[in-house]
Design a protein around this motif. Structure first.
Motif: not given
Length: 214
Positions: A47-51, A151-157
């Protein structure tokens, strides 16, 4: 708990301060808990890298949409575009000021309105705005929108696994308490120094406040 499990692995079962059944349960729980924590850390890192990439996409989209609106306003001031056309973009009440697009949600909303408004105006035979063109704005907006959804998907997971860790932590804490109590009970008749040392081998460590007697 990990200390107790490691201690038990190097100790004859007849000399254990914790019941074999509890050690077996603790070992299984520890393995599961460590896997959960590993999954959470992996998802958090992803998530951090994608952000980092998403922040760039959001910056570009914000810049292009802001620039496009400014060019639109200048075209109206030069009477190249009629002021009444602002309603196509939802800008009729903005007093010729770029709308607030500081949040991702605002950027999503205004980006959609601006793109739809320009497409409608062009479809009616009007001359398109260039530098930037709405096609370029749309590319930047689409990249931003896709990144936002990702990002929403990453945050949810990440949140889901974090909740699993928190829920399983209740079982871990219960096992730690059970180990603590069994170790204390088994070593309660030993001399103080020997008892503290024996307990420490299982991860049972005491911290005393200044002035407190052992």
């Amino acid at each position: 708990m990990k200390t107790a499990v490691e201690k038990a692995a190097d100790t004859d079962y007849r000399e254990l301060s914790v019941s074999p059944h509890l050690i077996t349960e603790a070992k299984s729980a520890l393995m599961h808990f460590e896997r959960l924590c590993g999954r959470y850390q992996q998802m958090y890192n992803t998530q951090v890298q994608a952000n980092k990439l998403f922040v760039v996409k959001a910056k570009n989209a914000r810049m292009y949409i802001s620039h496009f609106v400014q060019v639109l306003y200048m075209s109206i001031q030069r009477t190249e575009i009629k002021e009444e056309h602002l309603s196509l973009y939802g800008l009729e009440e903005c007093n010729m000021i770029v709308p607030d697009i500081s949040t991702n949600e605002q950027l999503l909303e205004w980006g959609r309105k601006i793109i739809e408004g320009e497409n409608i105006r062009i479809s009616r035979g009007a001359v398109p705005i260039y530098n930037p063109s709405i096609a370029k704005v749309k590319v930047m907006y689409t990249l931003f929108k896709e990144g936002y959804q990702t990002q929403k998907l990453h945050q949810k997971a990440t949140t889901r696994v974090q909740d699993e860790v928190a829920a399983y932590r209740e079982k871990v804490d219960k096992l730690i308490l059970d180990i603590w109590e069994e170790v204390e009970k088994d070593n309660m008749d030993l001399a103080t120094d020997q008892r503290l040392d024996r307990n420490r081998q299982y991860g049972v460590i005491y911290y005393y406040r200044k002035g407190e007697r052992v």
